[in-house]
Enzyme design. Structure first.
Site, PDB file in Angstrom:
ATOM      1  N   ASP A  21      -4.612   1.634  -0.619  1.00 55.28           N
ATOM      2  CA  ASP A  21      -5.829   1.011  -1.794  1.00 55.28           C
ATOM      3  C   ASP A  21      -5.836  -0.367  -0.998  1.00 55.28           C
ATOM      4  O   ASP A  21      -4.851  -1.148  -0.118  1.00 55.28           O
ATOM      5  CB  ASP A  21      -4.320   0.808  -3.049  1.00 55.28           C
ATOM      6  CG  ASP A  21      -5.654   0.530  -4.031  1.00 55.28           C
ATOM      7  OD1 ASP A  21      -6.814   0.359  -3.852  1.00 55.28           O
ATOM      8  OD2 ASP A  21      -4.797  -0.115  -5.042  1.00 55.28           O
ATOM      9  N   HIS A  38     -13.434   0.225   3.808  1.00 55.29           N
ATOM     10  CA  HIS A  38     -13.055   2.411   4.409  1.00 55.29           C
ATOM     11  C   HIS A  38     -13.263   2.463   6.029  1.00 55.29           C
ATOM     12  O   HIS A  38     -11.762   2.770   6.350  1.00 55.29           O
ATOM     13  CB  HIS A  38     -13.909   3.076   3.324  1.00 55.29           C
ATOM     14  CG  HIS A  38     -14.136   2.702   1.830  1.00 55.29           C
ATOM     15  ND1 HIS A  38     -12.828   3.055   1.248  1.00 55.29           N
ATOM     16  CD2 HIS A  38     -15.012   2.511   0.928  1.00 55.29           C
ATOM     17  CE1 HIS A  38     -12.759   2.995   0.358  1.00 55.29           C
ATOM     18  NE2 HIS A  38     -14.040   2.252   0.115  1.00 55.29           N
ATOM     19  N   LEU A 132       4.743  16.874  13.176  1.00 58.96           N
ATOM     20  CA  LEU A 132       4.525  16.622  12.026  1.00 58.96           C
ATOM     21  C   LEU A 132       3.226  17.432  10.864  1.00 58.96           C
ATOM     22  O   LEU A 132       2.345  17.489  11.719  1.00 58.96           O
ATOM     23  CB  LEU A 132       3.443  14.914  12.347  1.00 58.96           C
ATOM     24  CG  LEU A 132       3.340  14.444  11.016  1.00 58.96           C
ATOM     25  CD1 LEU A 132       4.410  14.069   9.704  1.00 58.96           C
ATOM     26  CD2 LEU A 132       2.439  13.330  11.204  1.00 58.96           C
TER      27      LEU A 132
HETATM   28  C1  FPP Z   1      -8.541   2.567  -2.118  1.00 58.81           C
HETATM   29  O1  FPP Z   1      -9.381   1.440  -1.489  1.00 58.81           O
HETATM   30  C2  FPP Z   1      -8.998   4.220  -0.187  1.00 58.81           C
HETATM   31  C3  FPP Z   1      -9.649   4.894  -1.004  1.00 58.81           C
HETATM   32  C4  FPP Z   1     -10.054   5.453  -2.187  1.00 58.81           C
HETATM   33  C5  FPP Z   1     -10.357   5.709  -0.162  1.00 58.81           C
HETATM   34  C6  FPP Z   1      -8.855   5.968   1.606  1.00 58.81           C
HETATM   35  C7  FPP Z   1     -10.113   6.349   2.184  1.00 58.81           C
HETATM   36  C8  FPP Z   1     -10.177   5.731   4.031  1.00 58.81           C
HETATM   37  C9  FPP Z   1      -8.510   4.786   4.270  1.00 58.81           C
HETATM   38  C10 FPP Z   1     -11.482   6.433   4.936  1.00 58.81           C
HETATM   39  C11 FPP Z   1     -11.082   7.289   5.808  1.00 58.81           C
HETATM   40  C12 FPP Z   1     -10.107   8.435   4.858  1.00 58.81           C
HETATM   41  C13 FPP Z   1      -8.908   9.635   5.671  1.00 58.81           C
HETATM   42  C14 FPP Z   1      -7.899  10.350   5.201  1.00 58.81           C
HETATM   43  C15 FPP Z   1      -9.900   9.623   7.634  1.00 58.81           C
HETATM   44  P1  FPP Z   1     -10.545   0.621  -2.384  1.00 58.81           P
HETATM   45  O2  FPP Z   1     -11.598   1.095  -2.113  1.00 58.81           O
HETATM   46  O3  FPP Z   1      -9.940   1.400  -3.258  1.00 58.81           O
HETATM   47  O4  FPP Z   1      -9.951  -0.932  -2.921  1.00 58.81           O
HETATM   48  P2  FPP Z   1     -10.017  -1.962  -3.973  1.00 58.81           P
HETATM   49  O5  FPP Z   1      -8.399  -1.891  -4.465  1.00 58.81           O
HETATM   50  O6  FPP Z   1      -9.337  -2.498  -2.364  1.00 58.81           O
HETATM   51  O7  FPP Z   1     -11.164  -1.850  -4.418  1.00 58.81           O
END
Ligand code: FPP
Length: 252
Positions: A21, A38, A132
């Site tokens: 997050d 992201h 893993l």
């Molecule tokens: C949360 O941050 C993150 C996500 C919803 C997606 C996680 C995805 C990645 C790290 C990209 C690629 C993934 C893989 C497995 C290659 P948020 O957008 O909720 O952040 P915020 O709380 O600050 O708004």
């Protein structure tokens, strides 16, 4: 001494789950669009997967896309999906090099054909790897998983295939049927929530929260969480005295 050096190899968790997050806030702090966060989150994914493989864990589950994430702007959802495809494509050689096996949990049928094609390619290529187990939770939520389990149980019961429901039988109907429950859950980004992740499986999991935003998360942050986990006493409803008695009986 680094956190990596502080890890007690004889007390490693078998399974660590991660709620990644803080990508959006990280990007905003830098005056950028959420998708920039992201994109930089992929570096943290790579670091975390490598750290888990280096420390010899058996399972690492990453919450990559929840059933609720569809509510985000279409542009962001599309960007997340294409990031997933390009990361899978780009990282497969690293998965092979480190003998990492990829699987998924979640309603992946509802993802696009492009995503499914790339996922299946990587799953097939890595199927015989013995290191893993990397589990991506994609279009996943704990409630979705439990409702689906209940529906499957209902269908099997109607066909007379199922007599009694116990914890073990119920767990067999979950997406995690071949996996141990996570012993440690890490959530980055400073929120103290489970957010519909692995609701059944987290019953006895140690929870670790850090304010570090996901794109800043590095191997040492992961090792720090493992060291913190190793300092905890896991009682599973028992008293400390009962645990001490059990441990001293095992050492005799
Ligand atoms: C949360 O941050 C993150 C996500 C919803 C997606 C996680 C995805 C990645 C790290 C990209 C690629 C993934 C893989 C497995 C290659 P948020 O957008 O909720 O952040 P915020 O709380 O600050 O708004």
């Amino acid at each position: 001494m680094t956190y990596k050096e502080k890890i007690d190899k004889s007390k490693l968790p078998l399974h660590v789950a991660v709620i990644m997050d803080g990508n959006g806030r990280w990007a905003k702090q830098k005056g950028n669009q959420r998708i920039f966060g992201h994109r930089n989150g992929v570096t943290a994914v790579r670091e975390t997967v490598e750290a888990a493989a280096e420390s010899g864990l058996s399972f690492l589950t990453l919450y990559a896309f929840s059933t609720e994430n569809w509510q985000r702007p279409k542009l962001e959802v599309d960007a997340l999906m294409s990031l997933l495809v390009s990361s899978l494509h780009g990282e497969t050689p690293t998965l092979m090099k480190n003998s990492i096996r990829l699987t998924t949990i979640g309603n992946t049928n509802a993802l696009s054909a492009d995503v499914n094609k790339e996922l299946q390619t990587t799953i097939d290529k890595t199927a015989n790897n013995t290191g893993l187990n990397l589990v991506l939770a994609l279009n996943y939520s704990g409630r979705w998983e439990m409702i689906r389990a209940a529906q499957d149980i209902q269908a099997d019961a109607a066909e007379g295939k199922l007599k009694q429901i116990s914890e073990n039988v119920f767990a067999e109907y979950l997406a995690t049927r071949n996996m141990p429950d996570p012993e440690l859950l890490i959530r980055t980004g400073g929120e103290y929530r489970i957010s519909n992740f692995l609701l059944w499986q987290l019953a006895y999991t140690e929870l670790y929260f850090t304010s570090t935003l996901w794109p800043d998360f590095r191997k040492e942050d992961f090792f720090k969480a493992i060291v913190d986990f190793q300092q905890r006493e896991r009682r599973f409803g028992k008293t400390s005295e009962q645990l001490e008695q059990y441990e001293s009986s095992q050492n005799q």
